[in-house]
Design a protein around this motif. Structure first.
Motif, mmCIF file in Angstrom:
data_model
loop_
_atom_site.group_PDB
_atom_site.id
_atom_site.type_symbol
_atom_site.label_atom_id
_atom_site.label_comp_id
_atom_site.label_asym_id
_atom_site.label_seq_id
_atom_site.Cartn_x
_atom_site.Cartn_y
_atom_site.Cartn_z
ATOM 1 N N ALA A 173 -3.792 -0.932 7.495
ATOM 2 C CA ALA A 173 -4.235 -1.151 6.112
ATOM 3 C C ALA A 173 -3.632 -2.435 5.544
ATOM 4 O O ALA A 173 -4.343 -3.248 4.936
ATOM 5 N N ASN A 207 -6.185 8.159 3.187
ATOM 6 C CA ASN A 207 -5.534 9.403 3.601
ATOM 7 C C ASN A 207 -5.854 10.541 2.649
ATOM 8 O O ASN A 207 -5.987 11.681 3.074
ATOM 9 N N MET A 220 -6.204 5.855 8.878
ATOM 10 C CA MET A 220 -5.801 4.470 9.076
ATOM 11 C C MET A 220 -4.288 4.393 8.849
ATOM 12 O O MET A 220 -3.778 4.890 7.856
ATOM 13 N N SER A 221 -3.594 3.727 9.754
ATOM 14 C CA SER A 221 -2.141 3.592 9.611
ATOM 15 C C SER A 221 -1.795 2.595 8.509
ATOM 16 O O SER A 221 -2.636 1.776 8.104
ATOM 17 N N VAL A 222 -0.574 2.669 8.041
ATOM 18 C CA VAL A 222 -0.098 1.721 7.026
ATOM 19 C C VAL A 222 -0.203 0.298 7.559
ATOM 20 O O VAL A 222 -0.649 -0.614 6.854
ATOM 21 N N HIS A 277 -4.281 2.510 2.250
ATOM 22 C CA HIS A 277 -3.796 3.571 3.142
ATOM 23 C C HIS A 277 -3.770 4.920 2.417
ATOM 24 O O HIS A 277 -4.267 5.918 2.945
ATOM 25 N N ASN A 278 -3.202 4.935 1.218
ATOM 26 C CA ASN A 278 -3.130 6.189 0.461
ATOM 27 C C ASN A 278 -4.511 6.705 0.098
ATOM 28 O O ASN A 278 -4.777 7.905 0.170
#
Length: 157
Positions: free
Chosen positions: A6, A149, A1-3, A145-146
């Motif tokens: 998110a 990831n 998922m991109s920043v 996001h973090n």
């Protein structure tokens, strides 16, 4: 998922919660969104960006009250325009102080005060809580996001 996705997700969820909280507390939901916007547009992020946006928003409330006061004590309309010109100068020149350098934040606080007919007692808590919600929107989006990831990196190994 991109920043972006998110932050968009957490912003959507927390915007709905803000709408409910603001109405429940009798606050101005639109002024809260101005506080949120001020945080998102701040040149700094994190707690520094939050502090910078809130401090300048509050100085904007003060400057709007100065304009309202001087415009109301004189019956000559031009005094209001002169007060606006002088105060707008001070709203910008205060940016010589590093912690007041976010000029748009000052104007956001001022505009919110004018829109609320000078009701600073309602504007201040609305804009402050809105700014905090803005901070939470971005911080929770970055956290999400973090977290996602990290999980995808673990499963890819």
């Amino acid at each position: 998922m991109s920043v972006l996705v998110a932050i968009s997700l957490t912003t959507g969820v927390l915007s709905g919660i803000w709408g409910w909280v603001s109405i429940s507390l009798g606050l101005l939901s639109w002024a809260g969104f101005l506080g949120c916007t001020s945080y998102f547009a701040s040149p700094n992020s994190g707690l520094k960006g939050l502090a910078e946006s809130l401090i300048t928003n509050i100085t904007g409330v003060f400057w709007a009250l100065v304009i309202i006061y001087f415009s109301s004590i004189f019956s000559i309309e031009i005094i209001g325009y002169i007060a606006t010109a002088v105060v707008a100068f001070f709203m910008c020149i205060q940016a010589k102080q590093t912690w007041l350098s976010y000029i748009p934040g000052t104007f956001i606080g001022s505009c919110a005060t004018f829109a609320a007919n000078g009701n600073w007692q309602l504007v201040v808590p609305s804009i402050v809580l809105g700014g905090i919600f803005g901070y939470l929107m971005k911080a929770s989006g970055l956290w999400l996001h973090n977290k996602l990831n990290q999980r995808s990196l673990v499963t890819a190994r």
